[in-house]
Structures are given as C-alpha cells and as structure tokens.
Design an enzyme around this catalytic site. Sequence first.
Site, short mmCIF file in Angstrom:
data_model
loop_
_atom_site.label_atom_id
_atom_site.label_comp_id
_atom_site.label_asym_id
_atom_site.label_seq_id
_atom_site.Cartn_x
_atom_site.Cartn_y
_atom_site.Cartn_z
N PRO A 1 0.82 -1.22 0.00
CG PRO A 1 -0.92 -1.61 1.52
CD PRO A 1 0.35 -2.20 1.00
CD1 TRP B 1 -3.23 -2.23 -6.97
CD2 TRP B 1 -1.26 -1.66 -6.06
NE1 TRP B 1 -3.40 -1.04 -6.33
CE2 TRP B 1 -2.21 -0.66 -5.77
CE3 TRP B 1 0.04 -1.51 -5.59
CZ2 TRP B 1 -1.91 0.46 -5.01
CZ3 TRP B 1 0.36 -0.39 -4.86
CH2 TRP B 1 -0.60 0.58 -4.57
CB THR C 1 -0.21 -10.05 -11.57
OG1 THR C 1 -0.14 -8.65 -11.82
CG2 THR C 1 -0.68 -10.78 -12.82
N GLY D 1 -13.93 5.05 -35.30
CA GLY D 1 -15.05 5.99 -35.05
C GLY D 1 -15.98 5.44 -33.98
CD GLU E 1 6.69 -7.16 -14.59
OE1 GLU E 1 7.86 -7.21 -14.96
OE2 GLU E 1 5.90 -8.13 -14.66
N1 CAA Z 1 20.24 -4.93 -10.51
C1 CAA Z 1 20.93 -5.12 -9.35
N2 CAA Z 1 20.87 -4.26 -8.32
C2 CAA Z 1 20.12 -3.16 -8.46
C3 CAA Z 1 19.39 -2.89 -9.62
C4 CAA Z 1 19.46 -3.83 -10.68
N3 CAA Z 1 18.80 -3.68 -11.83
N4 CAA Z 1 18.72 -1.73 -9.46
C5 CAA Z 1 19.02 -1.27 -8.24
N5 CAA Z 1 19.87 -2.15 -7.63
C6 CAA Z 1 20.47 -2.06 -6.31
C7 CAA Z 1 21.36 -0.83 -6.20
O1 CAA Z 1 22.67 -1.10 -6.69
C8 CAA Z 1 21.36 -0.58 -4.71
O2 CAA Z 1 22.22 -1.48 -4.06
P1 CAA Z 1 23.50 -0.96 -3.22
O3 CAA Z 1 22.97 -0.09 -2.13
O4 CAA Z 1 24.13 -2.21 -2.74
O5 CAA Z 1 24.35 -0.20 -4.19
C9 CAA Z 1 19.96 -1.00 -4.30
O6 CAA Z 1 19.48 -1.87 -5.34
C10 CAA Z 1 19.01 0.18 -4.15
O7 CAA Z 1 18.96 0.81 -5.40
P2 CAA Z 1 18.65 2.38 -5.54
O8 CAA Z 1 19.51 3.15 -4.60
O9 CAA Z 1 18.73 2.70 -6.99
O10 CAA Z 1 17.15 2.42 -4.97
P3 CAA Z 1 16.04 3.53 -5.10
O11 CAA Z 1 15.31 3.59 -3.85
O12 CAA Z 1 16.63 4.80 -5.65
O13 CAA Z 1 15.02 2.86 -6.18
C11 CAA Z 1 14.05 2.31 -8.28
C12 CAA Z 1 15.33 2.60 -7.46
C13 CAA Z 1 14.58 2.07 -9.70
C14 CAA Z 1 13.09 3.48 -8.28
C15 CAA Z 1 13.40 1.01 -7.75
O14 CAA Z 1 12.89 1.22 -6.44
C16 CAA Z 1 12.28 0.52 -8.63
O15 CAA Z 1 12.54 -0.16 -9.63
N6 CAA Z 1 11.01 0.83 -8.30
C17 CAA Z 1 9.86 0.29 -9.03
C18 CAA Z 1 9.43 -1.02 -8.46
C19 CAA Z 1 8.65 -1.83 -9.44
O16 CAA Z 1 9.00 -1.97 -10.60
N7 CAA Z 1 7.59 -2.42 -8.96
C20 CAA Z 1 6.79 -3.30 -9.76
C21 CAA Z 1 6.07 -4.25 -8.88
S1 CAA Z 1 6.04 -5.88 -9.50
C22 CAA Z 1 4.79 -5.95 -10.62
O17 CAA Z 1 4.24 -4.99 -11.05
C23 CAA Z 1 4.53 -7.34 -11.08
C24 CAA Z 1 3.16 -7.62 -11.53
O18 CAA Z 1 2.40 -8.16 -10.77
C25 CAA Z 1 2.78 -7.39 -12.93
#
Ligand code: CAA
Length: 409
Positions: free
Chosen positions: A158, A186, A188, A369, A393
């Site tokens: 949430p 949410w 899936t 249309g 995602e």
């Molecule tokens: N691979 C490996 N590690 C990664 C990474 C990746 N692609 N992306 C981030 N990390 C790591 C970072 O290196 C960091 O680790 P360290 O501290 O060790 O360096 C850690 O993760 C935290 O990363 P950030 O500091 O970048 O974190 P942030 O708080 O700034 O968030 C964000 C980054 C990209 C916004 C991330 O939070 C994000 O992707 N948010 C969206 C979440 C999402 O996609 N949710 C979807 C839900 S699932 C869904 O929808 C499925 C469904 O049912 C259809």
Amino acid sequence: MPFNRLSLNYGMLTNTCSINYFCTNTNIIKMQFELTEEHIMIQQAAREFAQTELLPGVIERDNEQKFPMSQIRKLGELGFLGMMVSPEYGGGGMDTISYVLAMEEISKVDASASVVMSVNNSLVCWGLETFGNEEQKQKYLVPLAQGIIHGGFCLSEPEAGSDATSQRTTAEDMGDYYLLNGTKNWITNGSSADTFIVMAQTHPELKHKGINALIITKDMPGFIVGKKEDKLGIRGSDTHSLMFQDVKVPKANRIGEEGFGFKFAMKTLSGGRIGIAAQALGIASGAYELALNYSKERKAFGTEIKNHQAIQFKLADMATEIEAARLLCHKAAWMKDQHLNYDRASSMAKLFASEVAMKTTVEAVQIHGGYGYVKEYHVERLMRDAKITQIYEGTSEVQRVVIARDILK
Ligand code: CAA
C-alpha cells in the site's frame, strides 16, 4: 493443426550474426535481425493459440472479470509458461527473443492471459532458476515451468509502489523460520497462483539490505487472499491484495543470501520489463492490425477510408512506431541472451513500447469511429489494457529514472 508441447520439438537456438549494430558509444556488437525457423515456428504457434483458444470469449471474460483458467492451463501444457527455463527443470530451454515473439502474439488478442504468462516466465521462473538453490528448483520451479501451477511476485505494498525499498512487510528471524506479517497490493495472479515470491524486511536498520525474498505457498496458514481489484483493463487477470498473518516460512524458502531480497527483485524486474514491453508491443500491434483491416472495409465519402490521407497518416505513424518498439524489445531480449547488461535496454523497451501501446490504441479507436467505442470491435478493450503497461513492473517515470541513472553514471 494440433499444438505440440514446444519443448518437445524445439532445440536450443543458435545466434548467427550478420549485421553491425551500435550498442553503446564505444562498442559495436552484432545482432541478427532475421528470425530463425524456430522463432517463426514459436511465433506461429502462439498466434494460432491466440486465435483459436483466446479470442473466443475474450470480450465476455473482460466484462465478467473472469480469469482464463482453462486457457492458462493449455498455455502451460504447451510450454508457454516456462519458455526460458532449462529442460532440466521442465522448461522449454528457449531464448528471450522466442519469449518476446510469443508474448507479442498472445497480447495482440488477450493481455489478461499474457500478463499471467509474463509474471510466471520472467518474475517467478527466471528468478527461481537464476537465484534459487537445487532443492527450491526441484520443489517449486519444475511444476511452475511445466505449467502445472503458476506463480505470483509480491513486491508492491500500500505504501511501497515505485518506492520499492520502503517495504513494511516484515519477516522476523525466528531461528529456523521467518515469521511473515504484512500486506501486499496489486498482486497479479493473487487468487489463481499457487506459489508466490514475497519480498519482506528482516532488518529495517539495514534498509534495502535487510530485505529477503521468500517462497510462499497458498496453503501456508496465515496466508490470506484479500480484495480483488475492479480494474480499468486486463480485467480477466486476477489482481488482489494479499495479507500475511504470522505465516511461518521455513528458512529453506529464502532465495539467496540473507538480505539479497531487494537486489533479487531489481534483477528479476529487469527481465520482467522485457516481458511487459513485449506485452505492450502486442497490444499496439493487435490494435493496429484491427484498424488496418477496418480501414479497408469501412467506406466514407464514397471510398474505403484507407484512401483518405487522414487515415493513411495515422496508419503510417502507427506502423513506424510499432516497428521501433519491436526493435527495442528484440534488442533488450538479445542483450539478455548474450549475457550483456540489459537494465537500460529493458527499461527503454518498456518505456517506449508502453507509450506506443497507449498512443496506437487511442488512434485505433479513432479510426474505428463510433464502432471503436463499443466492445464488439475489441479496440476499446486494447486501449484500456494498454494503460497498465505504463504502470506495472515500474511506471514510465521509474523507467526514466533507471535510464537516466545509467546514462549519467
Ligand atoms: N540490478 C541489481 N541491483 C540493483 C538494480 C538492478 N537492476 N537496481 C538497483 N539495484 C540495487 C542498487 O545497486 C542498490 O544497491 P547498493 O545499495 O548495494 O548499491 C539498491 O538496489 C538500491 O537501489 P537504488 O539506490 O537505486 O534504490 P532507489 O530507492 O533509488 O530505487 C528504483 C530505485 C529504480 C526506483 C526502484 O525502487 C524501482 O525499480 N522501483 C519500481 C518497483 C517496481 O518496478 N515495482 C513493480 C512491482 S512488480 C509488478 O508490477 C509485477 C506484476 O504483478 C505485474
């Protein structure tokens, strides 16, 4: 033509390289633009399945929010739910391009079915095969890859959507098990799935480094399926909140090392975004094909509307943008298959393809249309389905964050 299970008549793909493709400013890598015979076979099988099994009843399932269970079981029997999993664990051993091709074809017709396929393939099976141990693979991955059951992925809460590190669900360390408490939103496949991967916080003082990824099954005491969401689109898929009340999760169900949960989620979502990009591509190309066909039949001002430049320009823009989205999807898939870093490529594919899906479906309704505004013609449903691809995602804004950070690092 009867379908064969894909894994039975499908070998590992070979990547032959023929065209120079500029990947970064400094590196030139090669990419094959031509599909192999195996790719075409999978594409055709998926197209045929979509037309014969998914198209009948798709409008009714959308109206009634009815999960396509029998169709999902058939997709599983054919090998579409574990396409990329190694045959050793019951999968098809296919590459990511094959997965993208199948996702596009299924999504042209029924995005509610394709999201089940996407979550199971990319978020659940891939995560388990890549990071799970042998015991977890035998116990959970094999039936998931064989399509006997399907899975769910529980990250969002949430108060933790885009801000995924702010997990409030807790997994208290009790020695040989974790005590799981909290709510996920949410989700899936929330009521239809049997197995879930749940991210939960064990050491809040360590922030994201205290998060664990745990395998949960629906029969565990304290696991509660909550409210079903009444959604704008993908109404055939079952999206639920899930509650965990003192669920005892054996330590053996933790994926990877202690505290690996957030990285697990990020790495898994990186591949998941290729699946959703392909879903968006399919929604766009499905709407485009319907609009193209309609333009050849519908007459206005004494001629088929395809002869009016107003329609031709729309079709030209749609076709061009879909082609660009397809290339981004295939590039991201190819990079994953080559074991290159595909984080930026998958975010670019999802960002662009989802925006193309939204734009294309709106234009497809416009070309139809008044007919486009009624359910019978499918395009209004595709327009409603397109919207979620800009949200789940990782929203389009999150994809821009990922891309910008990669460009600027
Ligand atoms: N691979 C490996 N590690 C990664 C990474 C990746 N692609 N992306 C981030 N990390 C790591 C970072 O290196 C960091 O680790 P360290 O501290 O060790 O360096 C850690 O993760 C935290 O990363 P950030 O500091 O970048 O974190 P942030 O708080 O700034 O968030 C964000 C980054 C990209 C916004 C991330 O939070 C994000 O992707 N948010 C969206 C979440 C999402 O996609 N949710 C979807 C839900 S699932 C869904 O929808 C499925 C469904 O049912 C259809």
